[in-house]
Design a protein around this motif. Structure first.
Motif, PDB file in Angstrom:
ATOM      1  N   THR A   1      43.801  11.388  51.719  1.00 42.99           N
ATOM      2  CA  THR A   1      42.982  10.591  51.979  1.00 42.99           C
ATOM      3  C   THR A   1      43.134  10.461  53.271  1.00 42.99           C
ATOM      4  O   THR A   1      43.844  11.224  54.373  1.00 42.99           O
ATOM      5  CB  THR A   1      43.901   9.706  51.056  1.00 42.99           C
ATOM      6  OG1 THR A   1      42.335   8.524  51.404  1.00 42.99           O
ATOM      7  CG2 THR A   1      44.569   8.923  51.078  1.00 42.99           C
TER       8      THR A   1
ATOM      9  N   THR B   1      43.826   1.864  48.228  1.00 37.79           N
ATOM     10  CA  THR B   1      43.782   3.325  48.299  1.00 37.79           C
ATOM     11  C   THR B   1      45.779   4.117  47.986  1.00 37.79           C
ATOM     12  O   THR B   1      45.450   5.185  47.083  1.00 37.79           O
ATOM     13  CB  THR B   1      43.659   4.281  49.780  1.00 37.79           C
ATOM     14  OG1 THR B   1      42.365   3.069  50.259  1.00 37.79           O
ATOM     15  CG2 THR B   1      42.969   5.597  49.781  1.00 37.79           C
TER      16      THR B   1
ATOM     17  N   LEU C   1      40.879  12.338  48.318  1.00 39.36           N
ATOM     18  CA  LEU C   1      40.064  11.204  48.250  1.00 39.36           C
ATOM     19  C   LEU C   1      39.534  10.133  49.270  1.00 39.36           C
ATOM     20  O   LEU C   1      40.122   9.795  50.730  1.00 39.36           O
ATOM     21  CB  LEU C   1      41.079   9.959  47.751  1.00 39.36           C
ATOM     22  CG  LEU C   1      41.507   8.519  47.373  1.00 39.36           C
ATOM     23  CD1 LEU C   1      39.936   7.722  47.093  1.00 39.36           C
ATOM     24  CD2 LEU C   1      42.328   8.582  46.701  1.00 39.36           C
TER      25      LEU C   1
ATOM     26  N   ASP D   1      36.322   6.406  47.304  1.00 41.68           N
ATOM     27  CA  ASP D   1      37.453   5.270  47.760  1.00 41.68           C
ATOM     28  C   ASP D   1      35.917   4.174  47.826  1.00 41.68           C
ATOM     29  O   ASP D   1      35.771   4.575  49.671  1.00 41.68           O
ATOM     30  CB  ASP D   1      38.398   4.604  48.440  1.00 41.68           C
ATOM     31  CG  ASP D   1      38.392   3.354  48.499  1.00 41.68           C
ATOM     32  OD1 ASP D   1      37.830   2.459  48.553  1.00 41.68           O
ATOM     33  OD2 ASP D   1      40.011   3.125  48.661  1.00 41.68           O
TER      34      ASP D   1
END
Ligand SMILES: *Cc1c(COP(=O)(O)O)cnc(C)c1O
Length: 370
Positions: free
Chosen positions: A77, A85, A124, A152
């Motif tokens: 991410t 997150t 992500l 996200d």
């Protein structure tokens, strides 16, 4: 003196009327308003399924739960994000790795590819400030390496990329927190592409029940109330207008600041429609951000710093083996220099010129102090 705030909820008569209707209906928990909200989200994102949940963090936890990832797996991410997150991934037991971001503040695919290894399971991306990450590229990397993708999209209601909406590429996680572009105070929604996963989420959300007291798996209570959903419905029906206002405000801010060589303005890569949750500039490296912020507050302009440090750069995360400490120089530079200016639809016509004027005056004043 009036203060120009960094965010203002867009709540009016229509929201009041619909919430009152729910209050008077006697049905306050998940019901017809949640169903209407989910329909609106399917229309907004083009996803075949939308499941409303308690908040944006739960949306992420639910999406990750459905992927089945856990201990030993790696998730890639952005380090330029809100703690939710990171926290959501940590609760799965998986390890978090951080790729660097590009000039657009979102995940850089080349940096993602450098982190890939046999443990990688999921990418992500964070649609930061309301700008979709480069989803065609991310989905392509994921497909080539058999990885799952969760978006996200907490800040990106109505953003698009390559003709598709945020939350329309993979499993999308949205937030209705008080400061978000659409708000119910607390709330969230997951958009899904897969029929079976959507059905499974509906069951998990409701204590694992397929019908009343028919438990088919150990569930959770991830439901959203009809009161909350009612608040979101008119906002979603007006989303085109409020997005248009945000885009107009952003374009005006850029036109007032275009000749100001000291700061870097937010750029929108071609093929993407920005939702302008935040309008974020980069200050010159030598200017003390705190001084700029104080000057602007003293002149009635609230600003925001999203985010002051990389998300893992805190003692509580640095000590965890599950948290990678990957080198992300661009994200680190952005964290040091970013400053978000008000861009929300409640700004008055003269506010934009004033915000730009005060920012420039703040830079002048901070340079004098130097
Ligand atoms: C707001 C936000 C979340 C969490 O949403 P909540 O509704 O506050 O739980 C997650 N990720 C990002 C990037 C956010 O901005």
């Amino acid at each position: 003196m009036r203060t120009i705030r960094i965010s203002v909820p867009q709540i009016g008569q229509a929201e009041e009327d619909l919430v009152l209707q729910v209050l008077r209906s006697g049905q306050l928990a998940q019901g017809p308003m949640v169903a209407r909200l989910e329909e609106l989200f399917k229309n907004l994102t083009g996803a075949p399924h939308a499941v409303a949940v308690t908040n944006g963090t739960i949306a992420l936890e639910a999406a990750l739960y459905l992927t089945g990832i856990g201990c030993g797996d790696e998730v890639i991410t952005s380090p330029l994000t809100f703690a939710a997150t990171l926290n959501a991934v940590l609760h799965t037991g998986a390890t978090v790795r951080f790729a660097d971001v590009g000039d657009d503040f979102t995940l850089d695919c080349q940096s993602v590819e450098r982190l890939l290894n046999h443990r990688t399971r999921l990418i992500l991306p964070v649609h930061l400030y309301g700008l979709c990450a480069d989803m065609p590229a991310i989905v392509d990397v994921a497909a080539r390496h058999s990885l799952q993708v969760v978006e996200d999209a907490a800040q990106a209601h109505g953003a698009t990329c390559g003709g598709r909406s945020a939350g329309g590429w993979a499993t999308g996680c949205f937030s209705f927190y008080a400061t978000k572009n659409v708000t119910t105070g607390e709330g969230g929604v997951v958009t899904l592409q897969d029929d079976k996963l959507a059905e499974r989420l509906r069951i998990v959300r409701h204590q694992g029940m397929s019908r009343q007291y028919e438990y088919v798996l150990p569930g959770r209570n991830w439901r959203l109330s009809d009161l909350a959903a009612a608040m979101a419905i008119p906002q979603l029906e007006r989303l085109d207008q409020s997005l248009a206002k945000r885009r107009r405000n952003a374009a005006e801010l850029s036109s007032f600041l275009r000749d100001e060589g000291r700061i870097t303005l937010p750029a929108v890569p071609s093929g993407r429609d920005h939702a302008w949750h935040q309008y974020t500039v980069l200050l010159p490296p030598h200017v003390r951000r705190e001084a700029v912020i104080s000057f602007m507050v003293a002149h009635g302009v609230q600003t925001g710093v999203y985010y002051p440090r990389l998300v893992w750069d805190y003692d509580c995360y640095r000590s965890l083996e599950q948290v990678g400490r990957d080198d992300t120089p661009r994200a680190a530079d952005i964290a040091r220099r970013c400053l978000s200016l008000p861009v929300h639809p409640s700004l008055l016509p003269d506010d934009i010129a004033y915000i730009a004027e005060i920012l420039i005056a703040a830079l002048d004043s901070c340079q004098r102090i130097l």
